[in-house]
Design an enzyme around this catalytic site. Sequence first.
Site, PDB file in Angstrom:
ATOM      1  N   TYR A 103      24.698  48.116  41.191  1.00  0.00           N
ATOM      2  CA  TYR A 103      26.133  48.415  41.144  1.00  0.00           C
ATOM      3  C   TYR A 103      26.703  48.449  39.719  1.00  0.00           C
ATOM      4  CZ  TYR A 103      25.317  46.915  45.940  1.00  0.00           C
ATOM      5  OH  TYR A 103      24.805  46.763  47.207  1.00  0.00           O
ATOM      6  N   GLY A 104      25.894  48.886  38.764  1.00  0.00           N
ATOM      7  CA  GLY A 104      26.395  49.061  37.410  1.00  0.00           C
ATOM      8  C   GLY A 104      26.489  47.796  36.592  1.00  0.00           C
ATOM      9  N   LYS A 105      25.890  46.702  37.078  1.00  0.00           N
ATOM     10  CA  LYS A 105      25.944  45.438  36.333  1.00  0.00           C
ATOM     11  C   LYS A 105      24.709  45.304  35.442  1.00  0.00           C
ATOM     12  CE  LYS A 105      28.502  42.932  39.928  1.00  0.00           C
ATOM     13  NZ  LYS A 105      28.070  43.481  41.221  1.00  0.00           N
ATOM     14  N   VAL A 119      36.972  46.129  39.623  1.00  0.00           N
ATOM     15  CA  VAL A 119      38.314  45.998  39.060  1.00  0.00           C
ATOM     16  C   VAL A 119      39.042  44.832  39.727  1.00  0.00           C
ATOM     17  CG1 VAL A 119      40.575  47.112  38.828  1.00  0.00           C
ATOM     18  CG2 VAL A 119      38.475  48.413  38.377  1.00  0.00           C
ATOM     19  N   ASP A 126      54.324  42.162  35.408  1.00  0.00           N
ATOM     20  CA  ASP A 126      55.076  43.236  34.772  1.00  0.00           C
ATOM     21  C   ASP A 126      54.737  44.578  35.409  1.00  0.00           C
ATOM     22  OD1 ASP A 126      56.726  44.247  32.415  1.00  0.00           O
ATOM     23  OD2 ASP A 126      54.866  45.392  32.205  1.00  0.00           O
ATOM     24  N   GLU A 174      58.355  42.062  38.913  1.00  0.00           N
ATOM     25  CA  GLU A 174      59.325  42.889  38.199  1.00  0.00           C
ATOM     26  C   GLU A 174      59.320  44.253  38.871  1.00  0.00           C
ATOM     27  OE1 GLU A 174      60.271  45.152  34.041  1.00  0.00           O
ATOM     28  OE2 GLU A 174      58.356  45.181  35.050  1.00  0.00           O
TER      29      GLU A 174
END
Length: 634
Positions: free
Chosen positions: A72-74, A287, A310, A365
């Site tokens: 998985y791209g690790k 992510v 934010d 926010e």
Amino acid sequence: RYSLFYNRLKNIEENEGGLDKFSESYKTFGVNQLVDGGIYCKEWAPGAEAVFLAGDFNGWNPFSHPYKKLEYGKWELFIPPGQDGCPPVPHGSKLKVVIRAQNGELLYRISPWARYVVRDEDKVNYDWVHWNPPQSYIHKHPSPKRLKSLRIYESHVGIASPEGKVASYKNFTYNVLPRIKDLGYNCVQLMAIMEHAYYASFGYQVTSFFAASSRYGTPDDLKEMIDVAHSMGITVLLDVVHSHASKNSEDGLNKFDGSDSCFFHSGPRGTHQLWDSRLFDYANWEVLRFLLSNLRMWIADYGFDGFRFDGVTSMLYHHHGIGTGFSGDYNEYFGLHVDEDALCYLMLANHMINFLHPECITIAEDVSGMPALCRPVAEGGGGFDYRLAMAIPDKWIQIIKELKDEDWNMGNIVHTLTNRRHEEKYIAYAESHDQALVGDKTLAFRLMDAEMYTNMSVLSPLTPVIDRGIQLHKMIRLITHALGGESYLNFMGNEFGHPEWLDFPRRGNNESYHYARRQFNLTEDHLLRYRFLNAFDRDMNKLEERFGWLASPQAYVSEKHEANKVIAFERAGLIFIFNFHPYQSYVDYRSFFKYKILLDSDAAEYGGHQRLDHNTEYFSEEYPHNYRPNSLMV
């Protein structure tokens, strides 16, 4: 939405051992010291052909320490301890992850998980420095208990000094925290802590998400600052930026593995057209690992007590709120224009924080008014504790800019301050850092403008402009505090009407620090009228601390009289009466209570005219008025 959240949570439970383990990935990713003295390194770089570690420890040989490719791209690398048992990568040494991109190019990158980055004065880019001191700072004080009434002091460490320079964590610890405590604020919200290469971005163009900004000091300095705040009973929140990331590639996340995507959407969807920054792919498993671990690290390692998220509006919608107005119609909040993956991430983040750290607080926010954003995730809500009442400062600006004093509409003011979903908690504020920035004006500067330079001394005549400005500054803040929400926020310095605007050093101002500072010394000069506003703000907070109106049910507004320009309401057993008339005072004005004066904006110590006798006791009579059974004359 709840179904999407539940499925993601279930997958984390089944594949990662639960949120607790998943969000502790910051302990394994990046470069980490092992107990036996070795170093374990791990990165996610799905677009890389090969990955290496280079730095001071190996003479910057880009190929001597290759990573092993995983699923998985690790990628992972283990470096054994030296013959003497010492760590192979010494504390304070510089490092780079070397990526061989698919086109064969070698890219020298800072690890997305780097915990400390610094910039030498003669360089443009930041360097990654391995942070592993022999003895890290040990917290001595527990976090304060969860607050019922939240009085927030929004702060920026770098400008927290009258001097024209970048101030330090140490300065904030020993000079600013005592001031915040004295003013009656029980929470400090810290901006611009996550490392950002461009100082003038106000911290909103983050380059290293796991690194505390080194321009103010070391990670241990920040830990000490938070610990001292806790010793004073002050809750500490981090202004976290997970809505976007800087486009920097040399010292940021952008193109980390040589590809256009990695942490972000590829193509136009991955770039914010107004902010010129990269947008996260919240549907990507890694992510989610990165962002959830980021939150967990700031709580576990530094001791933060929660977050102000934010740019939530930008996250919630594919249009990012650009060119879009929100009227409150439910069609604006449900449909294909909503980024359900981003909303699911926010639900996961709030669920994780509430589950693992139930004492922590989260704030959204959001200018759109997304329904249920501050309801529990179990109800299908977003899971936030508070949201910012962003319409209130806009209303005050509009009134001051566009209306004569005699045209102020009492009903419109009350409507703006009370128009909220009362099952969701709102943070009221008359102004924040947004209004202080160059190009805008603070309330004090809008009210008094150029006369602040010449007539703020008590030795000069009290001109009509200064008199009006001082009185309205107090009244606007008190009515916002008492009527506008379930929490209150103020940006540092605005409590005493800080003059001028806020502007960071940049090319356009010849790299000047003149406006990138807070002149706290103005309140200590007894010949200046700033001390009156400072004293009123302090006593206003202390009165709320005593009676707790922020934690009380919404106010009962008994009067909003347009001709008299009077607003009266009751909350927390207190009566608030405001006379906004520009020239008319009233004798024997009928109201509905039986109390003594507790706070008077007209008192001498607040720069007022002492027109009221504070020894007077008021006794009500059975005389119905404004739909209340009793009333009296004031």
